[in-house]
Design an enzyme around this catalytic site. Sequence first.
Site, PDB file in Angstrom:
ATOM      1  N   LEU A  59       0.849  -0.909  -0.019  1.00 55.77           N
ATOM      2  CA  LEU A  59       0.027   0.151   0.037  1.00 55.77           C
ATOM      3  C   LEU A  59       1.040   1.209   0.001  1.00 55.77           C
ATOM      4  CD1 LEU A  59      -2.648  -1.029   2.686  1.00 55.77           C
ATOM      5  CD2 LEU A  59      -2.992  -0.677   0.450  1.00 55.77           C
ATOM      6  N   ASP A  60       0.498   2.210  -0.618  1.00 49.09           N
ATOM      7  CA  ASP A  60       1.093   3.551  -0.921  1.00 49.09           C
ATOM      8  C   ASP A  60       1.455   4.111   0.682  1.00 49.09           C
ATOM      9  OD1 ASP A  60       1.599   3.334  -3.395  1.00 49.09           O
ATOM     10  OD2 ASP A  60       0.218   4.702  -3.832  1.00 49.09           O
TER      11      ASP A  60
END
Length: 506
Positions: A119-120
């Site tokens: 996930l960013d």
Amino acid sequence: MADTESKKEKKRKSKKISDEEVGDIQESGDFLIKPESKVASLDTSQWPLLLKNFDKLNIRTAHYTPLPHGSNPLKRGIHDYVRSGFINLDKPANPSSHEVVAWIKRILRVEKTGHSGTLDPKVTGCLIVCVERATRLVKSQQSAGKEYVGIVRLHNALENEHQLARALECLTGALFQRPPLIAAVKRQLRVRTIYESKLIEYDPERRLGIFWVSCEAGTYIRTLCVHLGLLLGVGGQMQELRRVRSGVLGEKDNLVTMHDVLDAQWQFDHNKDETYLRRVIFPLEKLLISHKRIVMKDSAVNAICYGAKIMLPGVLRYEDGIEVNQDIVVITTKGEAICTAVALMTTAVISTCDHGVVAKIKRVIMERDTYPRKWGLGPKASQKKMMIQKGLLDKHGKPNNSTPSDWKEGYVDYSTTKVKKGGEASAKRKRDESGSEGEAAAAAQDTSKTEEESKKEKKKKKKEKKQKLAEEAAAEAPAEEETEVTESAKKKKKKKKAKETEADSD
């Protein structure tokens, strides 16, 4: 004595029923299997993990010898429980996925951790963190589908909310995507599928839209928001994003925070209370609930852990709807996952066959020697062991001088036999067809001659190459010497000038 005689008379009477009486009984009676309202005594609808609805599986055989080894996934010792589990983590904003996983590794003091897809840093939500043995399932989790809730900011106002909803509907199915400008991967065009999307809410004053998306792994929601803006003709960008589902698990399935993990480990370290740790970490079997199941006998478990084929005689139960090339999970009678596999037989074929390979192993999950070794106990293997003890075979089980001829002829050692190449086999066939040994010898001589000739040619070529290189070096040498002489002369002149200048200054 009287009792035994009366019993014998009763037996005779019961046997002496005439055919006419049997016919009358069959005519008068109603013979059918009537539906029963009674519930089965074994209700497994509330059984945990992979044993849920165990009684609804197809039974191939009910005969097997239960072994005391292994344990139910929920009743493992705390050391094994932690090292064969996963955490459904609510990732906080700002740290990267790799940082979060490294922190958990340090908190739990384990050797290996992995996650279900990056996930960013600014994105929050479900991140499945696998611990030790559960890392074997990481690849399957990374390729599983994902669900997101995001906020898109539009650069200009829209006429109405329906435009945005219509544009979202258009952006479903297979789409071309290029990763964003700031990305950790190569920015090349790729195809990603969006299964479903819907608009939750739209704020016309702030030009913000909240939407939900169910998509394939590796889909860029940031790129989707840009495409949404282009489609509407106003431009747009992603404002905020949260992952609400990763594979089988969503944010309502026991989502825990980093603080929960830290507190659970502290509670165990200081108070020896493992209940909190068991509520934070779940057995890896929970990730495999959606797979079709095949139950194996306890005696076949360790052989599969060592890479043996999943054969039909070892199967106890199997599920409905298994298709060829479908991913399935192979489990023990206690509900432990042995391995994930690719089915080679359908449910119908399994029910009709009595031999063959059911599935091909994809990834072994269980540690070796959790269950005892039960191979090498068949009639042939037992006979071989006896012969080794008596000295009729050597210590490796290979024939020696005292081995009987029947054994040499009948026994096939599969560990030593090798598959011959097609070229060798065809050459041998040709020789057999030609028949004569003289021809074979002549052919061998011809081949040896050709080999010698080829060696001589190679030597000649090497000599010629060496001579050429020597000539080239000799041609270049005088030119190099001349340049060296001129350079040395220049250096001498410079030195003389320097000395003269020093003398003048004095």
